[in-house]
Structures are given as C-alpha cells and as structure tokens.
Design an enzyme around this catalytic site. Structure first.
Site, PDB file in Angstrom:
ATOM      1  N   TYR A   1       0.822  -1.217   0.000  1.00 27.05           N
ATOM      2  CA  TYR A   1       0.000   0.000   0.000  1.00 27.05           C
ATOM      3  C   TYR A   1       0.857   1.269   0.000  1.00 27.05           C
ATOM      4  O   TYR A   1       0.808   2.068  -0.944  1.00 27.05           O
ATOM      5  CB  TYR A   1      -0.939  -0.063   1.216  1.00 27.05           C
ATOM      6  CG  TYR A   1      -1.744   1.191   1.480  1.00 27.05           C
ATOM      7  CD1 TYR A   1      -2.327   1.911   0.437  1.00 27.05           C
ATOM      8  CD2 TYR A   1      -1.931   1.641   2.786  1.00 27.05           C
ATOM      9  CE1 TYR A   1      -3.084   3.051   0.691  1.00 27.05           C
ATOM     10  CE2 TYR A   1      -2.696   2.768   3.048  1.00 27.05           C
ATOM     11  CZ  TYR A   1      -3.261   3.472   2.002  1.00 27.05           C
ATOM     12  OH  TYR A   1      -3.998   4.594   2.256  1.00 27.05           O
TER      13      TYR A   1
ATOM     14  N   PHE B   1       9.453  -0.870   3.347  1.00 27.78           N
ATOM     15  CA  PHE B   1       8.022  -0.835   3.682  1.00 27.78           C
ATOM     16  C   PHE B   1       7.460  -2.238   3.939  1.00 27.78           C
ATOM     17  O   PHE B   1       6.263  -2.379   4.195  1.00 27.78           O
ATOM     18  CB  PHE B   1       7.220  -0.254   2.505  1.00 27.78           C
ATOM     19  CG  PHE B   1       7.569   1.152   2.143  1.00 27.78           C
ATOM     20  CD1 PHE B   1       6.997   2.214   2.817  1.00 27.78           C
ATOM     21  CD2 PHE B   1       8.456   1.426   1.112  1.00 27.78           C
ATOM     22  CE1 PHE B   1       7.298   3.522   2.476  1.00 27.78           C
ATOM     23  CE2 PHE B   1       8.768   2.737   0.766  1.00 27.78           C
ATOM     24  CZ  PHE B   1       8.192   3.787   1.455  1.00 27.78           C
TER      25      PHE B   1
ATOM     26  N   TYR C   1       3.111  -5.784  17.229  1.00 19.16           N
ATOM     27  CA  TYR C   1       3.385  -5.013  16.022  1.00 19.16           C
ATOM     28  C   TYR C   1       4.271  -3.809  16.350  1.00 19.16           C
ATOM     29  O   TYR C   1       5.327  -3.595  15.758  1.00 19.16           O
ATOM     30  CB  TYR C   1       2.065  -4.557  15.377  1.00 19.16           C
ATOM     31  CG  TYR C   1       2.263  -3.531  14.288  1.00 19.16           C
ATOM     32  CD1 TYR C   1       2.935  -3.872  13.116  1.00 19.16           C
ATOM     33  CD2 TYR C   1       1.808  -2.217  14.442  1.00 19.16           C
ATOM     34  CE1 TYR C   1       3.148  -2.921  12.117  1.00 19.16           C
ATOM     35  CE2 TYR C   1       2.009  -1.274  13.455  1.00 19.16           C
ATOM     36  CZ  TYR C   1       2.679  -1.623  12.294  1.00 19.16           C
ATOM     37  OH  TYR C   1       2.900  -0.680  11.320  1.00 19.16           O
TER      38      TYR C   1
ATOM     39  N   ARG D   1      -7.713   8.570  16.187  1.00 20.37           N
ATOM     40  CA  ARG D   1      -6.473   8.350  15.451  1.00 20.37           C
ATOM     41  C   ARG D   1      -6.211   9.573  14.574  1.00 20.37           C
ATOM     42  O   ARG D   1      -7.082  10.418  14.381  1.00 20.37           O
ATOM     43  CB  ARG D   1      -6.594   7.102  14.547  1.00 20.37           C
ATOM     44  CG  ARG D   1      -6.747   5.788  15.299  1.00 20.37           C
ATOM     45  CD  ARG D   1      -5.433   5.371  15.946  1.00 20.37           C
ATOM     46  NE  ARG D   1      -5.538   4.101  16.651  1.00 20.37           N
ATOM     47  CZ  ARG D   1      -5.944   3.963  17.910  1.00 20.37           C
ATOM     48  NH1 ARG D   1      -6.296   5.025  18.629  1.00 20.37           N
ATOM     49  NH2 ARG D   1      -6.003   2.771  18.484  1.00 20.37           N
TER      50      ARG D   1
HETATM   51  N1  UDP Z   1     -11.722   0.109  14.021  1.00 21.32           N
HETATM   52  C1  UDP Z   1     -13.046  -0.225  14.265  1.00 21.32           C
HETATM   53  N2  UDP Z   1     -13.616  -1.194  13.477  1.00 21.32           N
HETATM   54  C2  UDP Z   1     -12.929  -1.846  12.491  1.00 21.32           C
HETATM   55  C3  UDP Z   1     -11.601  -1.490  12.243  1.00 21.32           C
HETATM   56  C4  UDP Z   1     -11.015  -0.509  13.038  1.00 21.32           C
HETATM   57  O1  UDP Z   1     -13.682   0.326  15.147  1.00 21.32           O
HETATM   58  O2  UDP Z   1     -13.528  -2.734  11.852  1.00 21.32           O
HETATM   59  C5  UDP Z   1     -11.070   1.153  14.828  1.00 21.32           C
HETATM   60  C6  UDP Z   1      -9.854   0.660  15.599  1.00 21.32           C
HETATM   61  O3  UDP Z   1     -10.230   0.204  16.880  1.00 21.32           O
HETATM   62  C7  UDP Z   1      -8.992   1.923  15.657  1.00 21.32           C
HETATM   63  C8  UDP Z   1      -9.365   2.689  14.396  1.00 21.32           C
HETATM   64  O4  UDP Z   1     -10.604   2.137  13.944  1.00 21.32           O
HETATM   65  O5  UDP Z   1      -9.356   2.718  16.747  1.00 21.32           O
HETATM   66  C9  UDP Z   1      -8.338   2.529  13.291  1.00 21.32           C
HETATM   67  O6  UDP Z   1      -8.069   1.154  13.142  1.00 21.32           O
HETATM   68  P1  UDP Z   1      -7.259   0.578  11.930  1.00 21.32           P
HETATM   69  O7  UDP Z   1      -7.277  -0.911  12.050  1.00 21.32           O
HETATM   70  O8  UDP Z   1      -7.769   1.175  10.655  1.00 21.32           O
HETATM   71  O9  UDP Z   1      -5.777   1.141  12.148  1.00 21.32           O
HETATM   72  P2  UDP Z   1      -4.781   1.001  13.409  1.00 21.32           P
HETATM   73  O10 UDP Z   1      -5.074   2.193  14.283  1.00 21.32           O
HETATM   74  O11 UDP Z   1      -5.044  -0.301  14.070  1.00 21.32           O
HETATM   75  O12 UDP Z   1      -3.435   1.072  12.787  1.00 21.32           O
END
Ligand code: UDP
Length: 329
Positions: free
Chosen positions: A11, A73, A141, A221
C-alpha cells in the site's frame, strides 16, 4: 538516486514508487508478493520477486544493482493479528529486516529509510506525541518496529549507517490520479471496511469500543494521506549524506479523528449510510494517538496537503468506487 523499495508493491510502498519516479529517482522493487499486488506497480519498473528472509537472493539483488539507498516498507501491519500470532511478526518485521540490513551493509549500501509507527509509543501519557516521548508499545506489532529502530541506532553508531525512521500515524487515502490505493487481504482497516459496509459488500462495520476516555467514546487516530507520507520520505534523502545520521520523525496531521467521525466522513463523501454494530474494544488498541509533526515540518519542509478527514476519505473513495474488489477485482 537508485532506490531499492522493499515492499514496493504494498500500500504505502506503491504510492512512494510513483512519487520517486515523479521526483526523478530510479526505484527498483523488491517484493515477495505475499501481500503486495503486481497491479500496483507502474509499467517498466524493475522488480525482484524476493523474500527478505532469503539471504542468497538478496545477495544477488545487491550484487546486480548499484543501489544508493534502501526504503523498507515490507512489514506485516495488523495490530490484532500481531497479538494472536506474534512470531509471524517477529520473523518478518524483525528477523527479515535484520537480514536486509546485514546484506545491504555488506554491499556498502549505507542509507536507509524505515517505516515505523506511532504504535511504538504505546499508550501515551500526553498528546500530541512528540518524537522524544517514551516508547512502550502495547502490542507486538509496535514492539517489532521499535526493535528495528533500536537496531538502526546501534548500526548508525557501529557501521555509520545513515537512516531516517518515520513513525506513521494512520496511513489512509489513495493516489490522486486513482492509479493505486488501499487493498489489503484480509482488510482490517477502518476506512475501506466502512466503504464495503456502506456498499453492502461487507457486513456491518464493527466499532471496536465505545467506552474510551475520548469525547465520543470511540478511539481517536490521526489519519494521514499516503501521498503525504511518501513526500516526507523523499524529502529525507538529502539529509542522509553524513555517515551515521540518525533521524526520527512523526508523520501525522496533528488532528485527532474518532471512529465515529470517520464514519460520518464516509457517509458524507459517499452519500451512503454505513451500517454499524457497536462492539467491545479490540485488544491492543490505545484510546487516542495523534502526532506533533513539527519536527518533520521544520527539518524536511514537509507539510501535509490533506488536512481534513473528508479530503483523505474522498481520495480513498474515488479508488474504492472504481475498484471495489481491489487490484484483482
Ligand atoms: N476500528 C473499528 N472497526 C474496524 C476497524 C477498526 O472500530 O472494523 C477502529 C480501531 O479500533 C482503531 C481505528 O478504527 O481505533 C483505526 O483502526 P485501523 O485498524 O484502521 O488502524 P490502526 O489504528 O489499528 O493502525
């Protein structure tokens, strides 16, 4: 410069490849195509289908190409999966990266640009996050990325490696010309899942937690556009001439956006309703993460172009609408 892009079919890597070409550099792609997409690569770019764990194959690449700088990446990026399958993350994100560093240094390549993450900070005591704040990841991670950051510091000292580490906040969006975008399999990221739910192509969106100490109870976020991320990487090249240079930058807009606000933006941009189920928290998720990126701004002259969640979602939607099933669809 001739730039080896490890994970160039992924990506963020695929967006960066386009920016490298636009800036007059020569990208050479290294990807094992486990998660990368051939359709994400521009025509005419040289590709090596190689795993970073394959020392002999890496040796051949570095012997054949005269690489000036390596951008890395190629990592697994699912927080939830890293909690349940940590060794997959340590083997790929840490061991294979050490292998890449070992081979490149033995071939005299001493410039490195590394994708790190705000997940290295864990649950911060104060926000926005500044680079010097303590790093205490709460999921494997984030820990794998921090392990590599620490190895880079040691290598700058011991081997005169020059590196820039970029701690991304939430990479989002798609290239403005619509040529590349986000296509993960499985998809776990909020924005594409919200699109799929709105289109009826996926189940209702699960919101992970509504009881966080944030204004609306959902996680906050900092969604930063993938092309903005790429531009910062390239701006760092000229800082790496001095041997042993060690640079760390946060990359984000500085604006916190909650899960609910992302859903609102998706509904506004698409004109569709996102069906939602409110569920429990996802393990490993800090309540809020957003960046202070003033260091990148002042030292690299970086300025994110996409400052609102709507503008980020708009580019993502253009890509997603055209290719609802991604590259292979
Ligand atoms: N999130 C959610 N439902 C989903 C996927 C993500 O509520 O199906 C929330 C997750 O808890 C976080 C935010 O969306 O607070 C961003 O999550 P994502 O997985 O996109 O990125 P991350 O922050 O994990 O890198």
């Amino acid at each position: 410069m001739k730039v080896l892009v490890a994970g160039g079919a992924g990506y963020i890597g695929s967006h960066c490849v386009r920016q490298l070409l636009a800036a007059g550099h020569e990208p050479v792609i290294l990807d094992n195509f486990v998660y990368g997409h051939r359709g994400a690569l521009p025509a005419g770019v040289k590709v090596h289908e190689v795993s970073l764990a394959d020392t002999a194959a890496l040796e051949r690449v570095f012997a054949a190409e005269h690489i000036d700088l390596v951008m890395h990446f190629a990592a697994y990026c699912y927080v939830g999966e890293s909690v349940t399958t940590p060794l997959k993350y340590y083997l790929n994100n840490v061991s294979a990266t050490y292998n890449l560093l070992d081979v490149m240094l033995r071939h005299g390549v001493k410039k490195f640009v590394f994708s790190s993450t705000c997940a290295t900070y864990g649950v911060p005591a104060t926000l926005p996050l500044v680079e010097g704040m303590p790093q205490a990841p709460i999921n494997p991670y984030g820990q794998t990325k921090l392990d590599v950051e620490n190895a880079l510091k040691a290598l700058a000292h011991a081997k005169s490696l020059s590196f820039a580490v970029f701690r991304y906040f939430n990479a989002a969006g798609a290239s403005e010309d619509g040529s590349v975008g986000e296509d993960h399999n499985p998809e776990t990221h909020l924005i594409p899942l919200a699109f799929g739910a709105a289109q009826g192509l996926r189940p209702a969106l699960q919101v992970f937690g509504t009881d966080y100490p944030t204004p609306d109870g959902t996680c906050q976020r900092d969604y930063v556009h993938v092309d903005d991320l790429s531009r910062a990487h390239i701006a760092a090249f000229e800082k790496l001439s001095q041997p042993g240079t060690a640079l760390f930058y946060n990359l984000g807009t500085g604006r916190p956006t909650s899960v609910k606000e992302v859903i609102d933006a998706v509904e506004k941009v698409t004109g569709l309703k996102v069906p939602v189920n409110y569920g429990p928290r996802r393990e490993g998720d800090p309540p809020a993460l957003f960046a202070n990126s003033l260091k990148a701004q002042s030292e690299l002259g970086w300025k994110p172009k996409f400052m609102t969640i709507e503008s980020v979602v708009e580019t993502a939607w253009r890509w997603h609408k055209a290719r609802p099933k991604g590259y292979e669809g």
